[in-house]
Design a protein around this motif. Sequence first.
Motif, mmCIF file in Angstrom:
data_model
loop_
_atom_site.group_PDB
_atom_site.id
_atom_site.type_symbol
_atom_site.label_atom_id
_atom_site.label_comp_id
_atom_site.label_asym_id
_atom_site.label_seq_id
_atom_site.Cartn_x
_atom_site.Cartn_y
_atom_site.Cartn_z
ATOM 1 N N THR A 28 0.846 -1.193 0.000
ATOM 2 C CA THR A 28 0.000 0.000 0.000
ATOM 3 C C THR A 28 0.882 1.243 0.000
ATOM 4 O OG1 THR A 28 -1.746 -1.127 1.235
ATOM 5 C CG2 THR A 28 -1.752 1.280 1.293
ATOM 6 N N PRO A 29 0.658 2.181 -0.930
ATOM 7 C CA PRO A 29 1.489 3.390 -0.932
ATOM 8 C C PRO A 29 1.118 4.322 0.219
ATOM 9 C CG PRO A 29 -0.185 3.539 -2.648
ATOM 10 C CD PRO A 29 -0.306 2.172 -2.045
ATOM 11 N N VAL A 30 2.131 4.899 0.823
ATOM 12 C CA VAL A 30 1.905 5.902 1.863
ATOM 13 C C VAL A 30 2.714 7.143 1.529
ATOM 14 C CG1 VAL A 30 1.442 4.183 3.653
ATOM 15 C CG2 VAL A 30 3.766 5.054 3.361
ATOM 16 N N SER A 31 2.287 8.239 2.100
ATOM 17 C CA SER A 31 3.008 9.499 1.922
ATOM 18 C C SER A 31 4.034 9.659 3.020
ATOM 19 C CB SER A 31 2.031 10.677 1.961
ATOM 20 O OG SER A 31 2.727 11.892 2.130
ATOM 21 N N MET A 32 5.267 9.962 2.630
ATOM 22 C CA MET A 32 6.308 10.310 3.599
ATOM 23 C C MET A 32 6.585 11.815 3.539
ATOM 24 S SD MET A 32 6.648 7.463 4.939
ATOM 25 C CE MET A 32 7.857 8.045 6.122
ATOM 26 N N ASN A 33 5.563 12.534 3.096
ATOM 27 C CA ASN A 33 5.636 13.997 3.008
ATOM 28 C C ASN A 33 6.678 14.461 1.988
ATOM 29 O OD1 ASN A 33 3.986 16.022 4.122
ATOM 30 N ND2 ASN A 33 5.721 16.875 5.239
ATOM 31 N N PHE A 34 6.696 13.803 0.833
ATOM 32 C CA PHE A 34 7.535 14.227 -0.286
ATOM 33 C C PHE A 34 6.588 14.582 -1.429
ATOM 34 C CE2 PHE A 34 11.872 13.157 -2.446
ATOM 35 C CZ PHE A 34 11.849 14.392 -3.063
ATOM 36 N N TRP A 35 6.357 15.877 -1.589
ATOM 37 C CA TRP A 35 5.352 16.391 -2.519
ATOM 38 C C TRP A 35 5.996 17.225 -3.610
ATOM 39 C CZ3 TRP A 35 0.288 15.003 -1.660
ATOM 40 C CH2 TRP A 35 -0.022 14.494 -0.381
ATOM 41 N N GLY A 36 5.321 17.297 -4.750
ATOM 42 C CA GLY A 36 5.732 18.188 -5.824
ATOM 43 C C GLY A 36 4.568 19.078 -6.211
ATOM 44 N N PHE A 37 4.758 20.392 -6.184
ATOM 45 C CA PHE A 37 3.665 21.334 -6.400
ATOM 46 C C PHE A 37 3.988 22.360 -7.480
ATOM 47 C CE2 PHE A 37 2.863 20.288 -1.842
ATOM 48 C CZ PHE A 37 1.544 19.869 -1.944
ATOM 49 N N HIS A 38 2.945 22.759 -8.207
ATOM 50 C CA HIS A 38 2.996 23.983 -8.988
ATOM 51 C C HIS A 38 2.858 25.149 -8.022
ATOM 52 C CE1 HIS A 38 1.643 27.149 -11.750
ATOM 53 N NE2 HIS A 38 2.245 26.460 -12.708
ATOM 54 N N GLN A 39 3.519 26.252 -8.320
ATOM 55 C CA GLN A 39 3.526 27.383 -7.394
ATOM 56 C C GLN A 39 2.138 27.986 -7.153
ATOM 57 O OE1 GLN A 39 5.074 27.141 -10.311
ATOM 58 N NE2 GLN A 39 5.087 29.071 -11.465
ATOM 59 N N ASP A 40 1.204 27.742 -8.052
ATOM 60 C CA ASP A 40 -0.151 28.267 -7.852
ATOM 61 C C ASP A 40 -0.835 27.653 -6.634
ATOM 62 O OD1 ASP A 40 0.215 29.829 -10.050
ATOM 63 O OD2 ASP A 40 -1.274 28.838 -11.317
ATOM 64 N N VAL A 41 -0.293 26.561 -6.115
ATOM 65 C CA VAL A 41 -0.909 25.921 -4.948
ATOM 66 C C VAL A 41 -0.910 26.842 -3.726
ATOM 67 C CG1 VAL A 41 1.106 24.829 -3.838
ATOM 68 C CG2 VAL A 41 -1.121 23.665 -3.822
ATOM 69 N N PHE A 42 -0.009 27.836 -3.717
ATOM 70 C CA PHE A 42 0.025 28.743 -2.561
ATOM 71 C C PHE A 42 -1.312 29.468 -2.374
ATOM 72 C CE2 PHE A 42 4.751 28.665 -3.167
ATOM 73 C CZ PHE A 42 5.063 28.180 -1.903
ATOM 74 N N SER A 43 -1.956 29.827 -3.482
ATOM 75 C CA SER A 43 -3.248 30.515 -3.352
ATOM 76 C C SER A 43 -4.314 29.561 -2.823
ATOM 77 C CB SER A 43 -3.678 31.127 -4.686
ATOM 78 O OG SER A 43 -3.833 30.129 -5.671
#
Length: 301
Positions: free
Chosen positions: A208-223
């Motif tokens: 089962t995949p889990v998140s280890m808090n390694f994310w990739g975001f477009h900068q628009d996510v700040f809004s």
Amino acid sequence: MENKPTLLVLAAGMGSRYGGNKQIDGFGPNGETILEYSIYDAIRAGFGKIVLIVREEILQLTKDLLLPKLEGKIEVDFVLQSITSFVPEEFINPERVKPYGTAHAVLCAKDAISEPFAVINADDFYGREAFAVISEFLQNDVRSDLHAMVGYAIQNVLSEHGTVSRGVCSMNAANQLIGMVERTSIAREGNKILAKGDSEEIEIKEGTPVSMNFWGFHQDVFSDIDRMWHEFLPANVENLKAEFFIPTVANNLIEAEEAAFEILEGGKTWFGVTYTEDKPVVIESLQKMHASGEYPENLWK
């Protein structure tokens, strides 16, 4: 390489279970911190800038540790997270002592980042492959409505010394995240991996995949994060332990069909230091990687 992504490092946590500032503790053969391996891997994966979120008490310590080693190698910036950062005066609760969590930490960096970026914890070792796949995604595939996370198989991210908290993921046939549930008490018992809650016990299947808090975001996510933050605050002003997490942001965006998240298969190697007893295992693992040539004898010479 143009449009190099930025690496945002969450290094403001208290380290309460570990018993100290594990972000600046030495684990490598020359006293390297786990964070230094992440920065080294990020540089060779093509990242152009490091932004560190720290609390004021460890700001100078962190600067003294990292800046001499990284001078001339990559741009470095520091951002402070406190319990009053980005909190309007009417929502400041003087009784609160606990930080507001990972999504709040990301929000604190919104004025320091204007390009696609990855987010990691300072005290987790993610592996070279993870930085390679997230860098490629951020340079070629990311959009304002398409973000990513690196997935790790649950059996590879447990601790032998106690329970761990993990974001347990559900995904569709296209390897996209459907949703994530934070399980706060996961451990192996016999041949089963169990997550125990106040009133339930759930078995999590291996793989089962889990998140280890390694994310990739477009900068628009700040809004998007800013909007959710201003919804979170009035709803939680009296809750001194409420936290604003990245998985909450991801789940909200997915449920509203505002963005999708690819689960990238880069999570080959992970280790961390949730507990003090984890430290010898991490030291031994890093020594083996140096001996095999995965890392040079000294990271920064």
